[in-house]
Scaffold this motif. Structure first.
Motif, PDB file in Angstrom:
ATOM      1  N   GLY A 135       0.792  -1.235   0.000  1.00 45.48           N
ATOM      2  CA  GLY A 135       0.000   0.000   0.000  1.00 45.48           C
ATOM      3  C   GLY A 135       0.822   1.282   0.000  1.00 45.48           C
ATOM      4  N   LEU A 136       1.743   1.348   0.936  1.00 44.38           N
ATOM      5  CA  LEU A 136       2.541   2.565   1.081  1.00 44.38           C
ATOM      6  C   LEU A 136       3.300   2.893  -0.197  1.00 44.38           C
ATOM      7  CD1 LEU A 136       4.950   3.276   4.009  1.00 44.38           C
ATOM      8  CD2 LEU A 136       5.885   2.906   1.755  1.00 44.38           C
ATOM      9  N   LEU A 139       1.006   3.891  -3.104  1.00 48.82           N
ATOM     10  CA  LEU A 139       0.504   5.231  -2.801  1.00 48.82           C
ATOM     11  C   LEU A 139       1.525   6.280  -3.243  1.00 48.82           C
ATOM     12  CD1 LEU A 139      -1.851   6.793  -1.307  1.00 48.82           C
ATOM     13  CD2 LEU A 139      -0.223   7.003   0.567  1.00 48.82           C
ATOM     14  N   ASP A 287       6.496  -5.914   4.886  1.00 44.06           N
ATOM     15  CA  ASP A 287       5.851  -4.618   4.754  1.00 44.06           C
ATOM     16  C   ASP A 287       5.482  -4.001   6.092  1.00 44.06           C
ATOM     17  OD1 ASP A 287       3.816  -6.452   5.102  1.00 44.06           O
ATOM     18  OD2 ASP A 287       2.392  -5.288   3.902  1.00 44.06           O
ATOM     19  N   ARG A 288       5.673  -4.718   7.177  1.00 38.64           N
ATOM     20  CA  ARG A 288       5.293  -4.104   8.452  1.00 38.64           C
ATOM     21  C   ARG A 288       6.367  -4.069   9.510  1.00 38.64           C
ATOM     22  NH1 ARG A 288       1.177  -4.734   5.966  1.00 38.64           N
ATOM     23  NH2 ARG A 288      -0.067  -2.858   5.928  1.00 38.64           N
ATOM     24  N   HIS A 373       1.660   5.335   8.236  1.00 35.34           N
ATOM     25  CA  HIS A 373       0.800   4.450   7.453  1.00 35.34           C
ATOM     26  C   HIS A 373       0.366   3.222   8.227  1.00 35.34           C
ATOM     27  CE1 HIS A 373       1.566   6.497   3.575  1.00 35.34           C
ATOM     28  NE2 HIS A 373       2.688   6.844   4.183  1.00 35.34           N
ATOM     29  N   VAL A 450      -3.824   8.658   7.440  1.00 35.23           N
ATOM     30  CA  VAL A 450      -4.194   8.409   6.046  1.00 35.23           C
ATOM     31  C   VAL A 450      -5.689   8.155   5.836  1.00 35.23           C
ATOM     32  CG1 VAL A 450      -1.912   7.723   5.214  1.00 35.23           C
ATOM     33  CG2 VAL A 450      -3.371   6.021   6.320  1.00 35.23           C
ATOM     34  N   ASN A 479      -6.095   9.003   1.957  1.00 35.48           N
ATOM     35  CA  ASN A 479      -5.392   8.563   0.761  1.00 35.48           C
ATOM     36  C   ASN A 479      -6.274   8.673  -0.464  1.00 35.48           C
ATOM     37  OD1 ASN A 479      -3.537   5.782   2.265  1.00 35.48           O
ATOM     38  ND2 ASN A 479      -3.087   7.938   2.130  1.00 35.48           N
ATOM     39  N   TYR A 569      -4.418  -9.796   9.710  1.00 39.84           N
ATOM     40  CA  TYR A 569      -5.435  -8.774   9.984  1.00 39.84           C
ATOM     41  C   TYR A 569      -6.314  -8.490   8.763  1.00 39.84           C
ATOM     42  CZ  TYR A 569      -3.431  -4.643   7.617  1.00 39.84           C
ATOM     43  OH  TYR A 569      -2.988  -3.738   6.682  1.00 39.84           O
ATOM     44  N   GLU A 671      -6.757  -1.540   9.451  1.00 43.94           N
ATOM     45  CA  GLU A 671      -6.281  -1.034   8.158  1.00 43.94           C
ATOM     46  C   GLU A 671      -6.245   0.482   8.240  1.00 43.94           C
ATOM     47  OE1 GLU A 671      -4.389  -1.847   5.622  1.00 43.94           O
ATOM     48  OE2 GLU A 671      -5.789  -3.323   4.773  1.00 43.94           O
ATOM     49  N   ALA A 672      -5.037   1.043   8.171  1.00 45.59           N
ATOM     50  CA  ALA A 672      -4.921   2.495   8.333  1.00 45.59           C
ATOM     51  C   ALA A 672      -5.809   3.221   7.327  1.00 45.59           C
ATOM     52  CB  ALA A 672      -3.471   2.921   8.183  1.00 45.59           C
ATOM     53  N   SER A 673      -5.715   2.799   6.080  1.00 45.36           N
ATOM     54  CA  SER A 673      -6.608   3.372   5.075  1.00 45.36           C
ATOM     55  C   SER A 673      -7.112   2.282   4.154  1.00 45.36           C
ATOM     56  CB  SER A 673      -5.869   4.457   4.264  1.00 45.36           C
ATOM     57  OG  SER A 673      -6.530   4.700   3.052  1.00 45.36           O
ATOM     58  N   GLY A 674      -6.176   1.687   3.402  1.00 43.33           N
ATOM     59  CA  GLY A 674      -6.567   0.813   2.309  1.00 43.33           C
ATOM     60  C   GLY A 674      -6.691   1.691   1.081  1.00 43.33           C
ATOM     61  N   THR A 675      -6.160   1.202  -0.044  1.00 44.07           N
ATOM     62  CA  THR A 675      -6.274   1.959  -1.289  1.00 44.07           C
ATOM     63  C   THR A 675      -6.810   1.067  -2.401  1.00 44.07           C
ATOM     64  OG1 THR A 675      -3.922   1.506  -1.539  1.00 44.07           O
ATOM     65  CG2 THR A 675      -4.538   3.727  -0.872  1.00 44.07           C
TER      66      THR A 675
HETATM   67  C1  CR1 Z   1      -1.453   0.550   5.227  1.00 46.78           C
HETATM   68  O1  CR1 Z   1      -1.463  -0.745   5.764  1.00 46.78           O
HETATM   69  C2  CR1 Z   1      -2.567   2.125   3.670  1.00 46.78           C
HETATM   70  C3  CR1 Z   1      -1.241   2.260   2.950  1.00 46.78           C
HETATM   71  C4  CR1 Z   1      -1.047   3.616   2.332  1.00 46.78           C
HETATM   72  C5  CR1 Z   1      -0.203   0.743   4.398  1.00 46.78           C
HETATM   73  C6  CR1 Z   1      -2.663   0.774   4.355  1.00 46.78           C
HETATM   74  O2  CR1 Z   1      -3.814   0.707   5.140  1.00 46.78           O
HETATM   75  O3  CR1 Z   1      -3.594   2.283   2.738  1.00 46.78           O
HETATM   76  O4  CR1 Z   1      -0.174   2.041   3.840  1.00 46.78           O
HETATM   77  N1  CR1 Z   1       0.982   0.569   5.212  1.00 46.78           N
HETATM   78  O5  CR1 Z   1      -1.207   4.622   3.282  1.00 46.78           O
HETATM   79  C7  CR1 Z   1       2.099   0.027   4.698  1.00 46.78           C
HETATM   80  O6  CR1 Z   1       2.179  -0.347   3.526  1.00 46.78           O
HETATM   81  C8  CR1 Z   1       4.332  -0.564   5.130  1.00 46.78           C
HETATM   82  O7  CR1 Z   1       3.121  -0.062   5.560  1.00 46.78           O
END
Ligand code: CR1
Length: 837
Positions: A135-136, A139, A287-288, A373, A450, A479, A569, A671-675
């Protein structure tokens, strides 16, 4: 003199014969030129890939022209610039995006056609640039597209990993990781700047010296590597502006092995040189979580140091006084990964520019903004031990920043040591470490969430203490995604349809205009064409599925898609359990009832971090279930399960337009945002989702009736978890819904084989073990209801089409153009700077 200068410029211009031309004949000439002189093939015989290379170079030439003009214009007008610092960019392919943004797609297609090639086929030759995880990273790519399109004077900075995100290979249902050596066949979209290099230093010691009668700290580094710039032009749409994404690659420094060389240790000196190159070699695939690896820290500093040297050099070229820095430079931290920038700017201003600590600090606090994020509290940390060794001077600076900060806090909140310990940038304890998020919050003027829900959680939970201290810093920037990439490039059929019915293409720069589709909501012709576009996209997807997995799927079935990184999650397991439940229901039905069932194709795709065992088991389970169901002749077309391997940007461009339904199942509050949800929305695909992240705002925008919402809301999640854990006796079997228990038992008892392998996966949702932290048990009933509602809606194709139209019509707010404009105006304080034609 000046006259001479001008005469020379004029002579040059006449030699250049103006700009490159974009009519099909000129393009054709250029393509053939590149076939012969760049690709070095005969102009009478070249294949699709060589045609791609030649066309890519033809397009690149045009990008470079605009890129130059944009930069000359920025240099002349000296606007405040934004530097977007991100360790990850998921650019995907560039050809289609570039020709669309340059407005030369028809001409290119015609040029190729006359040479006997087809644009679509040629474009398929390009591999993905996958310099990011999920996602990040995607984005960041969408935001670069918006920055260029909206004419902002911005640069992106990142790392040029030689190995992008691993390629996912499935062997016998298991994920295997293959290195993605994406530069193997060259990369026409980058320009190597062999003269733009900086030395980046590591290790060594800090010494105190007398300078002008004052004591000064100096860092005597122990190792030097060189950063070389690779520029990737990013063209805007409907503008000449073409901005830059500058990626750094590590090269051995020309100096650093002199000693070894002199002492005759030639072989070792060459081996050492190779070590330098490994810094930017490979993208970390998690990714985390990032667990204090030295190489990762080296990457971060390498990136930060090269970028800031470049930024400061440019600033000094254009301005004389560091007081101007906050008016001329905005530095954006894309998550905590580039947060070392803060210490590095302090070091540059204090140790190199001798501004003095207070002045430097004052400047630093005005130039940084930060976006987080994640919903997770326990963010990125750097072990002090690593820093001490690798960047001793930076550690001192961080300590000093923290000391001053804590002193200030003591004045504000008193000697409340437990609170101070939470705020501290330095975490004491067994493993003393630097909390990157705390650092970024303390030093940034703005901290962005986000989505609205994410910001709320930041304020009330994750960074509650900081919010109490600096409420004005915390802001929401929901986002968005680029409609250029996610409609125009990936869904040309929908693009034409939208433009036809809106009577304009202006929505490509102004997504709010999509709301105009509502005017045709009940027009029968519009419906017909709408359904036709979806059908064609489903056909493309069906062909791909058959080619990848051998499974034939029916176009009458509902294409139901869940594609994203595999994570507990995100609850892919809930999806699979739902599929097994559907299978059980079908098995128990008589022929008559079966006739009324809506056929489904369940499509799942995504990568698991290589070290994430449970996620890998989810992938295997998906394959095991698919194997069983797809081979059950009793079931036929009523249910098919497909795993799409190696999900990436270009696969997404194919899958998303072909989906009828898409699933976004994260347990609310995770989920902080989801795109992905926004991309499906833009493609007229209905969402089946929890009220999490940005989905809450999608519901606000299109109304609850136009998607399928299910599951516990954020405020219910906490309560349910509490209840579960305080329940002294393990949860009574009776409290687990019967159908959930049955599905779980089937997996655990080996109905799909591999029961030993799936045991630990099952345990994540069992009591006394993982305790079902993500609440699959309690959301299952509501999930199945939402699924039933989707089935019901699909039967009524008129209703479905209306919902689909309303989804696209409501997607304007989720354009990254809106996000970027908001950032520009309220966070970065930058203005458009449009290069004249
Ligand atoms: C978040 O999990 C968000 C994107 C972009 C992600 C997702 O919810 O939409 O960032 N985080 O803001 C991520 O990729 C490495 O972290």
């Amino acid at each position: 003199g000046l006259g001479e200068h001008r005469a020379k410029a004029e002579r040059m211009f006449s030699l250049m014969d103006g700009f490159l031309k974009n009519d099909p004949i000129s393009l054709q000439k250029d393509i053939l030129h590149h076939v012969e002189y760049t690709v070095a093939r005969s102009r009478f015989s070249f294949d699709d890939f060589e045609a791609y290379q030649a066309l890519a170079h033809t397009v690149r030439d045009r990008l470079i022209e605009r890129w130059h003009d944009t930069h000359i214009y920025f240099k002349r007008t000296k606007p405040k610039r934004l530097y977007f610092l991100s360790l990850e960019f998921l650019m995907g392919r560039s050809l289609s995006n570039s020709v669309i943004n340059l407005g030369i797609e028809d001409q290119c297609a015609e040029a190729l056609n006359q040479l006997g090639f087809e644009f679509e086929v040629v474009a398929e030759q390009e591999g993905d640039a996958a310099l990011g995880n999920g996602g990040l990273a995607r984005l960041s790519a969408c935001q670069m597209d918006s920055l260029a399109t909206l004419d902002y004077p911005a640069w992106g900075y990142g790392l040029r990993y030689e190995y992008g995100l691993f390629r996912q290979i499935i062997v016998d249902g298991f994920q295997h990781e293959k290195p993605d050596y994406w530069l193997n066949f060259g990369n026409p979209w980058e320009i190597e700047r062999i003269h733009v290099t900086y030395e980046v230093k590591f290790y060594g010691t800090v010494e105190e010296v007398e300078m002008n009668g004052e004591k000064q700290k100096v860092w005597i580094p122990g190792e030097t590597v060189e950063a070389v710039a690779y520029d990737n032009p990013i063209p805007g749409y409907g503008t000449r502006n073409t901005i830059n994404l500058r990626l750094w690659a590590a090269k051995p420094s020309s100096k650093f092995d002199l000693e070894a060389y002199n002492t005759g240790d030639y072989i070792n000196s060459v081996v050492n040189r190779q070590n330098a190159e490994t810094i930017s070699n490979v993208l970390y695939p998690d990714d985390r979580s990032h667990q204090g690896k030295e190489l990762r820290l080296k990457q971060q500093y390498f990136f930060v140091s090269a970028s800031l040297q470049d930024i400061m050099r440019r600033f000094k070229e254009e301005h004389t006084n560091f007081d101007e820095l906050p008016e001329k430079v905005a530095l954006h931290l894309n998550d905590t990964h580039p947060s070392l920038s803060i210490a590095e700017v302090m070091r540059m201003l204090v140790d190199e520019e001798h501004l003095g600590w207070h002045k430097a600090w004052d400047i630093v606090c005005k130039i940084f903004s930060f976006t987080t994020h994640t919903m997770v509290t326990d963010g990125e940390k750097i072990p002090v031990e690593l820093l001490e060794n690798l960047l001793p001077r930076h550690l001192e600076i961080l300590y000093e920043i923290n000391f001053n900060f804590l002193e200030e806090m003591k004045k504000r909140i008193g000697l409340d040591y437990s609170r101070l310990a939470l705020l501290s940038i330095v975490e004491e304890g067994a493993m003393k470490s630097i909390r990157m998020a705390n650092l970024a919050i303390v030093c940034s003027h703005t901290v962005n969430g986000v989505s609205k829900l994410h910001l709320e959680k930041l304020k009330t939970k994750t960074f509650k203490d900081f919010y109490g201290l600096y409420p004005e810093k915390f802001q929401c920037k929901t986002n968005g995604v680029s409609q250029r990439r996610w409609i125009v490039v990936s869904n040309p059929g929908l693009r034409d349809l939208i433009s036809k019915w809106l009577g304009t293409e202006a929505w490509i720069r102004d997504a709010d205009l999509l709301s105009g589709l509502r005017d045709h909501l009940d027009n029968a012709d519009f419906h017909l064409e709408w359904k036709m576009v979806k059908k064609v996209n489903k056909m493309r997807l069906a062909e791909y599925i058959e080619a990848m997995s051998g499974v034939k799927v029916s176009l009458d079935a509902m294409f139901d898609v869940q594609v994203k990184r595999i994570h507990e999650y995100k609850r892919q397991l809930l999806n699979i359990f739902g599929i097994i439940h559907r299978y059980n229901c079908l098995k128990n039905m008589d022929k008559d009832s079966r006739r009324k069932v809506v056929p489904r194709v369940c499509i799942i795709g995504g990568k698991a971090a290589p070290g994430y065992e449970i996620a890998k088991k989810i992938i295997k389970l998906c394959h095991a279930v698919a194997e069983k169901i797809n081979n059950d002749t009793d079931i036929g077309d009523l249910l098919k399960v497909v795993f799409i391997p190696d999900y990436n940007v270009s696969v997404a461009e194919l899958v998303i337009p072909g989906a009828d339904l898409s699933q976004h199942l994260s347990t609310a509050g995770n989920e902080a945002s989801g795109t992905g949800n926004m991309k499906f929305l833009m493609n007229g695909c209905l969402l089946l989702a929890t009220a999490d992240g940005s989905t809450v705002e999608i519901i606000e925008e299109i109304g609850e009736d136009n998607l399928f919402v299910f599951g516990a809301k954020v405020h219910e999640v906490e309560k349910r978890r509490q209840k579960r854990l305080s329940n002294l006796a393990p949860l009574q079997p009776a409290k687990v819904p019967l159908h959930f228990a049955r599905v779980l038992r089937m997996v655990r008892d080996g109905y799909f084989g591999h029961n030993d392998y799936f045991k630990s996966l099952c345990e994540t949702v069992e009591f006394g073990f993982g305790n079902d932290y993500y609440l699959l048990t309690s959301d299952f009933g509501s999930y199945l209801e939402a699924q039933a509602a989707a089935d019901k809606a699909f039967v009524n194709q008129d209703k479905w089409t209306r919902m689909s139209i309303l989804s696209v019509a409501g997607s304007g707010r989720f354009s990254s153009d809106r996000t970027i404009q908001d950032y520009a105006e309220s966070t970065w304080k930058i203005s458009p700077c449009r290069c004249p034609l």
